[in-house]
Design a protein around this motif. Structure first.
Motif, PDB file in Angstrom:
ATOM      1  N   VAL A 107      -2.298   7.604  -3.213  1.00 38.63           N
ATOM      2  CA  VAL A 107      -3.269   6.951  -2.607  1.00 38.63           C
ATOM      3  C   VAL A 107      -2.617   5.687  -2.043  1.00 38.63           C
ATOM      4  O   VAL A 107      -1.702   5.020  -2.341  1.00 38.63           O
ATOM      5  CB  VAL A 107      -4.583   6.281  -3.515  1.00 38.63           C
ATOM      6  N   SER A 108      -2.879   5.741  -0.341  1.00 38.37           N
ATOM      7  CA  SER A 108      -2.298   4.612   0.192  1.00 38.37           C
ATOM      8  C   SER A 108      -3.650   4.076   1.067  1.00 38.37           C
ATOM      9  O   SER A 108      -4.003   4.988   1.916  1.00 38.37           O
ATOM     10  CB  SER A 108      -1.286   5.004   0.839  1.00 38.37           C
ATOM     11  N   GLY A 109      -3.896   2.923   1.005  1.00 35.20           N
ATOM     12  CA  GLY A 109      -5.101   2.442   1.741  1.00 35.20           C
ATOM     13  C   GLY A 109      -6.235   3.036   1.216  1.00 35.20           C
ATOM     14  O   GLY A 109      -6.739   3.096   0.198  1.00 35.20           O
ATOM     15  N   THR A 137       0.715  -1.008   0.033  1.00 40.52           N
ATOM     16  CA  THR A 137       0.095  -0.070  -0.164  1.00 40.52           C
ATOM     17  C   THR A 137       0.752   1.396   0.024  1.00 40.52           C
ATOM     18  O   THR A 137       0.075   2.572  -0.144  1.00 40.52           O
ATOM     19  CB  THR A 137      -1.009  -0.061   1.142  1.00 40.52           C
ATOM     20  N   ASP A 138       2.304   0.982   0.219  1.00 41.10           N
ATOM     21  CA  ASP A 138       2.786   2.348  -0.110  1.00 41.10           C
ATOM     22  C   ASP A 138       2.978   3.015  -1.299  1.00 41.10           C
ATOM     23  O   ASP A 138       3.077   2.374  -2.398  1.00 41.10           O
ATOM     24  CB  ASP A 138       4.383   2.092   0.418  1.00 41.10           C
ATOM     25  N   TRP A 139       2.850   4.204  -1.250  1.00 40.71           N
ATOM     26  CA  TRP A 139       3.342   5.175  -2.728  1.00 40.71           C
ATOM     27  C   TRP A 139       4.605   5.655  -2.619  1.00 40.71           C
ATOM     28  O   TRP A 139       4.923   6.634  -2.315  1.00 40.71           O
ATOM     29  CB  TRP A 139       2.174   6.160  -2.732  1.00 40.71           C
ATOM     30  N   SER A 140       5.606   4.718  -3.306  1.00 40.70           N
ATOM     31  CA  SER A 140       6.871   4.793  -3.163  1.00 40.70           C
ATOM     32  C   SER A 140       7.621   5.561  -4.343  1.00 40.70           C
ATOM     33  O   SER A 140       8.784   6.060  -4.135  1.00 40.70           O
ATOM     34  CB  SER A 140       7.464   3.627  -3.045  1.00 40.70           C
ATOM     35  N   HIS A 177      -0.067  23.663  -0.327  1.00 37.13           N
ATOM     36  CA  HIS A 177      -0.132  22.999   0.850  1.00 37.13           C
ATOM     37  C   HIS A 177      -0.221  21.368   0.380  1.00 37.13           C
ATOM     38  O   HIS A 177      -0.204  21.175  -0.674  1.00 37.13           O
ATOM     39  CB  HIS A 177      -1.599  23.369   1.440  1.00 37.13           C
ATOM     40  N   LEU A 178      -0.305  20.717   1.590  1.00 32.16           N
ATOM     41  CA  LEU A 178      -0.455  19.353   1.417  1.00 32.16           C
ATOM     42  C   LEU A 178      -1.593  18.872   2.297  1.00 32.16           C
ATOM     43  O   LEU A 178      -1.944  19.448   3.522  1.00 32.16           O
ATOM     44  CB  LEU A 178       0.640  18.576   1.845  1.00 32.16           C
ATOM     45  N   ALA A 179      -2.608  18.089   1.891  1.00 35.23           N
ATOM     46  CA  ALA A 179      -3.906  17.779   2.523  1.00 35.23           C
ATOM     47  C   ALA A 179      -4.133  16.283   2.388  1.00 35.23           C
ATOM     48  O   ALA A 179      -3.734  15.615   1.300  1.00 35.23           O
ATOM     49  CB  ALA A 179      -4.940  18.445   2.072  1.00 35.23           C
ATOM     50  N   VAL A 180      -4.637  15.460   3.441  1.00 36.01           N
ATOM     51  CA  VAL A 180      -4.791  14.015   3.476  1.00 36.01           C
ATOM     52  C   VAL A 180      -6.242  13.904   3.576  1.00 36.01           C
ATOM     53  O   VAL A 180      -6.790  14.594   4.534  1.00 36.01           O
ATOM     54  CB  VAL A 180      -3.934  13.368   4.441  1.00 36.01           C
ATOM     55  N   TYR A 181      -6.745  13.124   2.752  1.00 35.26           N
ATOM     56  CA  TYR A 181      -8.396  12.834   2.913  1.00 35.26           C
ATOM     57  C   TYR A 181      -8.449  11.301   3.334  1.00 35.26           C
ATOM     58  O   TYR A 181      -7.662  10.613   2.635  1.00 35.26           O
ATOM     59  CB  TYR A 181      -9.211  13.170   1.795  1.00 35.26           C
ATOM     60  N   ARG A 182      -9.394  10.845   3.914  1.00 35.27           N
ATOM     61  CA  ARG A 182      -9.601   9.567   4.198  1.00 35.27           C
ATOM     62  C   ARG A 182     -11.054   9.247   3.454  1.00 35.27           C
ATOM     63  O   ARG A 182     -12.274   9.895   4.016  1.00 35.27           O
ATOM     64  CB  ARG A 182      -9.333   9.317   5.657  1.00 35.27           C
ATOM     65  N   TRP A 183     -11.511   8.177   3.092  1.00 34.84           N
ATOM     66  CA  TRP A 183     -12.682   8.005   2.829  1.00 34.84           C
ATOM     67  C   TRP A 183     -13.255   6.831   3.639  1.00 34.84           C
ATOM     68  O   TRP A 183     -12.352   5.891   4.126  1.00 34.84           O
ATOM     69  CB  TRP A 183     -12.931   7.388   1.181  1.00 34.84           C
ATOM     70  N   ASN A 184     -14.676   6.863   3.873  1.00 35.23           N
ATOM     71  CA  ASN A 184     -15.590   5.819   4.672  1.00 35.23           C
ATOM     72  C   ASN A 184     -15.563   4.500   3.833  1.00 35.23           C
ATOM     73  O   ASN A 184     -16.125   4.378   2.878  1.00 35.23           O
ATOM     74  CB  ASN A 184     -16.462   6.470   5.031  1.00 35.23           C
ATOM     75  N   THR A 185     -14.679   3.378   4.502  1.00 36.86           N
ATOM     76  CA  THR A 185     -14.766   2.242   3.678  1.00 36.86           C
ATOM     77  C   THR A 185     -16.039   1.719   3.682  1.00 36.86           C
ATOM     78  O   THR A 185     -16.280   0.658   2.848  1.00 36.86           O
ATOM     79  CB  THR A 185     -13.654   1.237   4.484  1.00 36.86           C
ATOM     80  N   GLU A 191      -4.901  -3.006  -3.395  1.00 36.46           N
ATOM     81  CA  GLU A 191      -5.479  -3.077  -1.887  1.00 36.46           C
ATOM     82  C   GLU A 191      -6.595  -1.997  -1.432  1.00 36.46           C
ATOM     83  O   GLU A 191      -6.477  -1.698  -0.503  1.00 36.46           O
ATOM     84  CB  GLU A 191      -4.271  -3.733  -0.971  1.00 36.46           C
ATOM     85  N   SER A 192      -7.014  -1.517  -2.345  1.00 33.09           N
ATOM     86  CA  SER A 192      -7.934  -0.431  -2.234  1.00 33.09           C
ATOM     87  C   SER A 192      -9.195  -0.230  -3.108  1.00 33.09           C
ATOM     88  O   SER A 192      -8.983  -0.455  -4.492  1.00 33.09           O
ATOM     89  CB  SER A 192      -7.135   0.903  -2.263  1.00 33.09           C
ATOM     90  N   THR A 193     -10.348   0.157  -2.860  1.00 32.09           N
ATOM     91  CA  THR A 193     -11.391   0.401  -3.581  1.00 32.09           C
ATOM     92  C   THR A 193     -11.894   1.828  -3.392  1.00 32.09           C
ATOM     93  O   THR A 193     -12.363   2.232  -2.162  1.00 32.09           O
ATOM     94  CB  THR A 193     -12.577  -0.662  -3.345  1.00 32.09           C
ATOM     95  N   PHE A 194     -12.057   2.670  -4.455  1.00 30.16           N
ATOM     96  CA  PHE A 194     -12.405   3.768  -4.297  1.00 30.16           C
ATOM     97  C   PHE A 194     -13.761   4.118  -3.671  1.00 30.16           C
ATOM     98  O   PHE A 194     -14.750   3.258  -3.771  1.00 30.16           O
ATOM     99  CB  PHE A 194     -12.217   4.737  -5.591  1.00 30.16           C
ATOM    100  N   PRO A 195     -13.937   5.253  -3.355  1.00 29.60           N
ATOM    101  CA  PRO A 195     -15.480   5.572  -2.482  1.00 29.60           C
ATOM    102  C   PRO A 195     -16.543   5.835  -3.855  1.00 29.60           C
ATOM    103  O   PRO A 195     -16.117   6.010  -4.973  1.00 29.60           O
ATOM    104  CB  PRO A 195     -15.255   6.780  -1.815  1.00 29.60           C
ATOM    105  N   GLU A 196     -17.825   5.732  -3.297  1.00 22.22           N
ATOM    106  CA  GLU A 196     -18.841   5.745  -4.278  1.00 22.22           C
ATOM    107  C   GLU A 196     -19.249   7.254  -4.723  1.00 22.22           C
ATOM    108  O   GLU A 196     -19.558   7.694  -5.922  1.00 22.22           O
ATOM    109  CB  GLU A 196     -20.168   5.332  -3.707  1.00 22.22           C
TER     110      GLU A 196
END
Length: 424
Positions: free
Chosen positions: A399-401, A32-35, A411-419, A48-53
């Protein structure tokens, strides 16, 4: 032919190191690393990730956000850390390691790094461009002035530094070091020094340089190298300003070469591979699907098909027999991989998209800051949702996880989606 060059060490050349130590960090890369540039396999695919709806605030929530100076380098994620670059006052290049969960700074490193790009490219700024690469222990950062710096991912210590202009006596790249470095095993490959160079990733020793193009204004590649196997033969797919080439990663021997015409040599996107064929597209040229022959034949590859569509800066995605590509004319198109037929083309969007896919949906960040969620559908353009998340962003998304990392210009921003909102 291998050529040895002295490697510059950092003790007397850099600004003082500013480090906040946080314990030892040594992490083998995870799936899951974005290397690196465009992700683990350099093709925009997310494992190992599924995008949100959808992209609503309930489905995609901002976790944290920090201000940064300008930069075009995409963020790198390794374990519990995020690495990001910036240019300060058009004079200093800065690398930061951040805590992935909080955004809190773990360490910071900096050095002088400035280059004034030609007047007609000034709209794209005088700041750091290439996306770093990480092997889990070391971070490889391309400075705008054709300098490659290896840092400890643990504490930011500079392990080695190579100035290609100084070592190879090549002209500085007029548009800056734009090609993102590639790590394969113990080797590091960089389109720098007016050619393609292989370095020892542990020492920075330059092993060889091939595909010399003179650097400066009309050389110095924009595209980034891609490692793959074609017809059972491991090779680097390397797009210069004028050609697409297969190179033996061990000794630098050219396996095959194809001219790729482009306006002012603007071959920018990273080629993409499917089975034994390579897809690329050029500004002022056209799109190609090329199939190289067997090793050692050194003949031009077979031109499977061409399409009049002209790519620009946005690298393509290949999903289930279809090529998805953002074009020079700012439209988004779908091309049948087998026949080269255009399936559909949209109305214009912005000048640049960075795109990733989970194999079913596409997340695309327009340079205007619009995030688009698109169904990968060869029958029609199917926009599922759209959300404004920045004002200006040319860096590639990561994207990671279930987390999305957006490097906007400031800026840098991080977003998390509801699995629970994702597909099973």
């Amino acid at each position: 032919m291998a050529v040895n060059y002295e490697v510059s060490m950092p003790t007397r050349l850099f600004f003082p190191l500013v480090i906040a130590l946080s314990g030892l960090f040594s992490s083998p890369l995870q799936a899951t690393d974005w290397s690196q540039w465009r992700g683990p396999k350099r093709d925009g695919f997310v494992s190992e990730s599924t995008f949100p709806e959808n992209l609503s605030a309930q489905s995609l929530t901002q976790v944290w956000k920090i201000p940064l100076g300008p930069g075009y380098s995409g963020p790198i994620i390794s374990g519990d850390r995020v690495f990001v670059t910036e240019t300060v006052d058009e004079k200093i290049e800065v690398v930061r390691a951040l805590n992935r969960a909080t955004g809190k700074q773990i360490w910071k490193q900096e050095w002088p790094g400035a280059l004034s790009v030609p007047f007609f490219a000034k709209a794209n700024g005088d700041w750091i461009r290439a996306t770093p690469a990480c092997d889990g222990e070391r971070l490889y950062v391309a400075s705008i002035r054709d300098v490659l710096v290896c840092l400890s991912a643990d504490n930011g210590e500079i392990l080695w530094r190579v100035d290609f202009v100084e070592k190879l006596k090549s002209p500085p790249p007029a548009f800056g070091f734009a090609s993102s470095p590639l790590v394969v095993g113990d080797a590091l490959y960089a389109q720098a020094g007016g050619g393609l160079c292989k370095l020892d990733k542990l020492t920075g020793e330059i092993k060889w340089r091939v595909l010399e193009d003179g650097g400066g204004m009309f050389g110095s590649a924009f595209s980034s190298p891609y490692y793959t196997t074609l017809n059972g033969v491991p090779q680097l797919i390397v797009q210069t300003r004028t050609t697409l080439t297969g190179v033996n990663p061990d000794d630098g021997a050219v396996l095959w070469k194809q001219d790729i015409p482009a306006f002012r040599g603007m071959n920018i996107l990273t080629p993409t591979v499917f089975e034994n064929s390579v897809f690329t597209s050029s500004y002022g040229g056209k799109s190609f699907l090329l199939t190289p022959g067997k090793s050692d034949e050194q003949t031009p590859p077979e031109e499977t098909w061409t399409n009049k569509a002209q790519g620009y800066m946005s690298s393509p995605l290949i999903i289930d027999g279809s090529i998805y590509l953002h074009l020079r004319n700012q439209r988004f198109t779908c091309i049948d991989l087998k026949t080269g037929e255009t399936r559909w083309t949209t109305t214009p969007y912005g000048k640049y998209w960075s795109m990733v896919t989970d194999g079913n949906k596409i997340l695309a960040l327009d340079q205007t800051g619009d995030l688009l969620l698109i169904k990968a559908n060869p029958e029609k353009f199917e926009l599922l949702d759209q959300r404004k998340i920045a004002e200006d962003s040319w860096a590639h998304i990561a994207v990671s996880g279930n987390e999305l990392f957006i490097r906007a210009l400031d800026h840098l921003a991080v977003y998390r989606w509801n699995t629970s909102d994702t597909e099973n």
